[in-house]
Design an enzyme around this catalytic site. Structure first.
Site, PDB file in Angstrom:
ATOM      1  N   SER A  91       0.879  -1.346  -0.107  1.00 16.88           N
ATOM      2  CA  SER A  91      -0.158  -0.004   0.099  1.00 16.88           C
ATOM      3  C   SER A  91       0.736   1.231   0.092  1.00 16.88           C
ATOM      4  O   SER A  91       0.394   2.339  -0.541  1.00 16.88           O
ATOM      5  CB  SER A  91      -0.904   0.009   1.202  1.00 16.88           C
ATOM      6  OG  SER A  91      -0.302   0.232   2.356  1.00 16.88           O
ATOM      7  N   SER A 255      -4.821   0.842  -1.741  1.00 17.80           N
ATOM      8  CA  SER A 255      -4.488   1.110  -0.207  1.00 17.80           C
ATOM      9  C   SER A 255      -5.790   1.271   0.476  1.00 17.80           C
ATOM     10  O   SER A 255      -6.481   2.202   0.243  1.00 17.80           O
ATOM     11  CB  SER A 255      -3.527   2.441   0.021  1.00 17.80           C
ATOM     12  OG  SER A 255      -3.427   2.780   1.318  1.00 17.80           O
TER      13      SER A 255
END
Length: 319
Positions: A91, A255
């Protein structure tokens, strides 16, 4: 798991410290008195081996005396100075990669006690652009790492993969309020990173004084329907409450961050990521007979102060 380790480390330190203190103040004088009595009766000085036979130190207290200084030093270093973390996902690509091991500076965001995380000493706090480790608000047992995008009082808009920020100001004097700022992104290159079969595009973004890369997948639409909904705002707009922060991953389309679950309370902050002390390449083919968690190599070039450039192709993740 990190919280449990802190609790266990603290309790072991307290237990061994109490045992060491009890031995030094209570048991040791008794042993010395017994040795002195034997020496007085024999009229000679006992050797160290003879002293151990006459008045041996209990094994448990001997172990406590040996390990207490080490455990106490580890506790102090880990709780108040630096704590190691492992990056479990993609992420924060390309700044941080899965397999990076980082040091987090604990005293950057207040000094807290290791058990109850109550603030002992106030420090400057997060700045826009910092890479911060924090306790995941929906489940504080998990540690997350993202970039600080919004500060208390900021208005954040993430629309069409562009970031807009209206910095906090004194509402009583609106003439001093700065206008909304577009966080300009300059296209740099087709990234060597992939989201499945699709390559990311790398852009250069500046947050405050921090210039860093972000990854965008132009083919993936923004998932506004899953965004955190704040009363009185549009579905791509967020007003950061006092005492809270808005976090986003550099891998913008892969993310799970404040866009999805909301704001990070100040008390959840752990520290600022500052250094990569080890980096393992985890790029192993799915048909390999070796376990996926086994590294394929060491990325020596990534060791050092945390920068913003990646080195190897990996698939994304969402932590």
């Amino acid at each position: 798991m990190a919280n449990y380790f802190s609790v266990i480390l603290t309790l072991v330190t307290i237990l061994t410290g109490v045992m060491w203190l009890y031995d030094a103040r209570v048991l040791k004088p008794k042993r010395q008195a017994r040795i002195a009595s034997v020496e007085e009766k024999s009229g000679s000085t006992l050797s160290e081996e003879q002293r151990q036979q006459v008045a041996p130190q209990p094994t448990a207290f001997e172990y406590a005396q040996s390990i207490f200084p080490v455990i106490a030093a580890v506790l102090i270093f880990r709780s108040f100075l630096y704590e190691p973390f492992q990056i479990p996902s993609g992420s924060m690509m390309p700044t941080l990669l899965r397999g990076d091991f980082i040091l987090v500076e604990k005293f950057s965001y207040d000094i807290k006690d290791p058990l109850f995380r109550s603030t002992l000493v106030n420090t400057e706090g997060p700045q826009r652009g910092d890479i911060a480790v924090f306790k995941y608000p929906p489940n504080p047992q998990l540690d997350y790492i993202k970039r600080v995008v919004g500060l208390p009082g900021d208005r954040i808009i993430y629309r069409n993969k562009n970031l807009y920020i209206t910095p906090a100001c004194d509402k009583a004097d609106s003439t001093r309020c700065p206008p909304m700022q577009v966080m300009a992104m300059e296209f740099e290159q087709e990234s060597p990173y992939f989201d499945g079969p699709q390559p990311y595009q790398a852009y250069r973004e500046k947050l405050g004084e921090v210039s860093h890369q972000v990854l965008i997948n132009p083919r993936r639409p923004s998932d506004y329907a899953r965004y955190f909904r704040q009363p009185g705002t549009q579905n791509d707009e967020f007003i950061v409450p006092e005492g809270h922060y808005f976090m986003m991953g550099d891998n913008r389309d892969n993310s799970q961050d404040s866009r999805y679950w909301g704001f990070v309370p100040e008390e959840n902050l752990v520290g600022r990521a500052v250094f990569i002390w080890m980096s393992f390449d985890m790029d192993r083919s799915a048909d390999s007979w070796l376990p996926q968690w086994l590294p394929t190599g060491v990325r020596w070039s990534r060791l050092g102060t945390i920068g913003d450039d990646g080195a190897h192709s990996e698939s994304g993740a969402n932590r």
